[in-house]
Design an enzyme around this catalytic site. Structure first.
Site, PDB file in Angstrom:
ATOM      1  N   GLU A   1      50.945  48.997 -14.696  1.00 47.48           N
ATOM      2  CA  GLU A   1      52.232  49.306 -15.334  1.00 47.48           C
ATOM      3  C   GLU A   1      53.218  48.157 -15.188  1.00 47.48           C
ATOM      4  O   GLU A   1      53.873  47.747 -16.150  1.00 47.48           O
ATOM      5  CB  GLU A   1      52.821  50.592 -14.737  1.00 47.48           C
ATOM      6  CG  GLU A   1      52.055  51.843 -15.141  1.00 47.48           C
ATOM      7  CD  GLU A   1      52.601  53.113 -14.488  1.00 47.48           C
ATOM      8  OE1 GLU A   1      53.832  53.229 -14.335  1.00 47.48           O
ATOM      9  OE2 GLU A   1      51.792  53.983 -14.131  1.00 47.48           O
TER      10      GLU A   1
ATOM     11  N   TYR B   1      46.363  54.641  -7.417  1.00 46.24           N
ATOM     12  CA  TYR B   1      47.813  54.473  -7.466  1.00 46.24           C
ATOM     13  C   TYR B   1      48.218  53.001  -7.462  1.00 46.24           C
ATOM     14  O   TYR B   1      48.952  52.565  -8.352  1.00 46.24           O
ATOM     15  CB  TYR B   1      48.491  55.241  -6.328  1.00 46.24           C
ATOM     16  CG  TYR B   1      48.752  56.696  -6.645  1.00 46.24           C
ATOM     17  CD1 TYR B   1      48.000  57.371  -7.616  1.00 46.24           C
ATOM     18  CD2 TYR B   1      49.748  57.411  -5.996  1.00 46.24           C
ATOM     19  CE1 TYR B   1      48.227  58.702  -7.903  1.00 46.24           C
ATOM     20  CE2 TYR B   1      49.981  58.760  -6.283  1.00 46.24           C
ATOM     21  CZ  TYR B   1      49.220  59.385  -7.234  1.00 46.24           C
ATOM     22  OH  TYR B   1      49.450  60.708  -7.516  1.00 46.24           O
TER      23      TYR B   1
END
Ligand SMILES: NC(=O)c1ccc[n+]([C@@H]2O[C@H](COP(=O)([O-])OP(=O)(O)OC[C@H]3O[C@@H](n4cnc5c(N)ncnc54)[C@H](OP(=O)(O)O)[C@@H]3O)[C@@H](O)[C@H]2O)c1
Lengths: 295, 228
Positions: B149, B142
């Site tokens: 991102e 994560y």
């Protein structure tokens, strides 16, 4: 009589309330319960929600008989979490718009990096926007007689982000140096709609105030003026006022704000309309929800 | 859940598992001689568009109620992913950037585990090890995925600003403008807020998984628990 209290989630026992009569109010039940709980924790009586099987909150002002509770019945208990004063939330959510909107008007050269003379409708919009929220704050303090003392603390964050965020979105574009004013006709139509909406909205709120003796939570059937046609005319004219503001500024974000407000008020109005019909058998059949003669 | 929707969901999740496994394999082969971000998008862009695009169906699944995940949650998850894919498609400067490789590695590993977990949990055949992976790999994947991102978003901003990508400016008759570069910068706030939230959520899911010895009766919905 005796009532058992268990938690809404998990059915764990909270306590047993003894010596209750049919006229004991829900709020008295809560205080008794509060005394029991309080020995073990730092609970606040406003955090307590009591309900029966359908999990709909029992109203503080009603009494045991109103809900046809019987010996040895079970009530469900829920901790609603940290609470905050009902009016405090309103004042906070309206203070944001009052303070934020003018920032874009007065600090335009810094914010947009462009200095252009203001169009008169931008100044009119500033006055309208500020007056609206000033009115709402004053109404919250002096006009509305709310039936709730508190609401969950998280509503403060939810409501403030909504009103503050929307204000930034509207004010940013209306006060933009490259703002294009709509035609004079549209400005006039919009401003008129806004003024009529705001004044009628105040009248409705004043009528609602007179329905309830100070210090009580009584509910009655509203009568007179727009209430003869609608269950929630205060919402209708509020939407009208925002539609007026949007037309006179011809700004997309204002229209979006109007639409979101209208959607929210529609949902609430449907609920209130239903409740009137349920609670008052003599509620006028011809009354519509938000749109005269139609809906 | 009806037999038809069950069968459909198994099929959907199986197809996604295969798709992302294929992407992961191509990505790994591309790096067999060491780190090499060049040509990554040319190599697997089409596949990523296809399988991440198909994930829009998950919003439909929530909407029609064959999975219990709230629509809003699914929407946010799928939207942020699709937005990153969209960015990679239209902004060439991101396509050979290190963060895109990182992002796609994290996505494909996560998705192979997640989709195979879903597919098998519908028929109650999740091996403990797969469940353990599902509730453990997020510790690393994560934060790394978010790093990938957000860095990709940051890397795209100069190009977006220069070429006025998706930018609509005033004056116009509705007094509205859209500044895509600003929108991208603004979206970074949601990553900062969202990651800790999602992380805590997964940690509590993991606790539940460990506590029940893997018998969480996991369904495609157990990914997010609706708070009330
Ligand atoms: N722009 C937007 O997005 C937006 C959205 C919503 C509202 N608003 C504005 O905010 C205003 C207030 O909203 P609201 O939802 O609080 O309005 P509301 O529910 O109509 O309540 C206004 C006040 O009247 C009381 N009241 C209502 N019906 C009554 C009855 N039958 N008998 C006795 N008292 C009664 C209410 O008490 P209780 O405490 O018992 O309810 C409350 O104190 C609206 O009129 C509108 O102008 C704006």
């Amino acid at each position: 009589m005796k009532l058992n209290i268990v938690t809404e989630r998990g059915n764990r026992e909270v306590g047993v309330l003894q010596g209750i009569s049919g006229t004991t109010t829900i709020s008295q039940l809560k205080s008794t319960l509060f005394d029991i709980k309080n020995k073990s924790s730092k609970f606040n009586v406003n955090r307590i929600k009591l309900s029966t099987g359908d999990r709909k909150s029992l109203e503080d002002s009603k009494c045991v008989n109103d809900y046809q509770l019987k010996e040895n019945d079970t009530l469900l208990y829920k901790d609603l979490g940290p609470q905050i004063g009902w009016s405090t939330v309103f004042v906070a959510e309206y203070a944001g718009p009052l303070l934020l909107y003018p920032v874009f008007y007065y600090f335009a050269p810094i914010i947009y990096g462009l200095d252009r003379p203001k169009h008169s409708i931008q100044t009119v919009a500033l006055i309208c926007y500020s007056l609206h929220y000033l009115k709402r704050i004053l109404e919250t303090i002096f006009i509305h007689r709310f039936s709730h003392g508190t609401m969950p603390l998280r509503n403060l964050f939810k409501n403030c982000s909504y009103y503050w965020g929307c204000t930034i979105m509207v004010s940013y574009f209306v006060n933009h140096p490259l703002f294009t004013a709509p035609s004079q006709t549209k400005q006039l139509i919009g401003l008129t709609l806004w003024a009529v909406g705001e004044i009628s909205n105040f009248i409705c709120h004043y009528q609602l105030m007179n329905l309830r003796p100070p210090g009580t939570t009584e509910r009655r059937i509203p009568r007179g003026f727009l209430f003869e046609l609608l269950s929630c005319p205060n919402y209708t004219v509020e939407i009208l006022a925002w539609l007026g503001f949007s037309i006179m500024t011809q700004t997309l974000t204002a229209f979006v704000f109007t639409l979101m407000g209208a959607a929210q008020m529609w949902v609430w109005a449907v609920g209130k309309h239903r409740r009137y019909r349920k609670d008052f058998p003599n509620y006028p059949k011809s009354r519509k929800i938000l749109i005269p003669f139609l809906l | 859940m009806g037999v038809v929707s069950k069968a459909y969901l198994v099929l959907y999740n199986a197809v996604q598992t295969i798709g992302w496994a294929y992407i992961l394999m191509k990505l790994a082969l591309h790096h067999k001689d060491g780190y090499n971000p060049n040509g990554v998008w040319d190599l697997i862009g089409k596949e990523v568009i296809l399988f991440q695009g198909a994930a829009v169906l998950e919003i439909v699944h929530s909407l029609i109620g064959i999975v219990k995940t709230p629509v809003a949650t699914t929407f946010v998850q799928v939207f942020s992913r699709v937005a990153c894919v969209f960015l990679a498609t239209i902004v060439p400067t991101t396509q050979n950037y290190w963060s895109l490789t990182l992002m796609l590695f994290c996505w494909s590993i996560t998705e192979v585990i997640r989709y195979s977990f879903y597919a098998l949990s519908i028929v109650n055949m999740v091996p403990y090890f797969l469940g353990w992976l599902r509730y453990t790999t997020f510790y690393i994947l994560y934060p790394m995925g978010v790093l990938g991102e957000t860095s990709t978003i940051l890397a795209s901003i100069p190009f977006v600003t220069e070429n006025k990508v998706l930018t609509y400016s005033m004056p116009n008759f509705l007094n509205v403008s859209f500044d895509f570069a600003f929108f991208l910068k603004f979206s970074l706030i949601f990553y900062v807020v969202g990651l800790p939230w999602l992380y805590m959520h997964m940690i509590s899911q993991r606790k539940r998984f460990i506590a029940t010895g893997g018998n969480t009766k996991a369904t495609p919905t157990s990914q997010t628990k609706k708070e009330n």
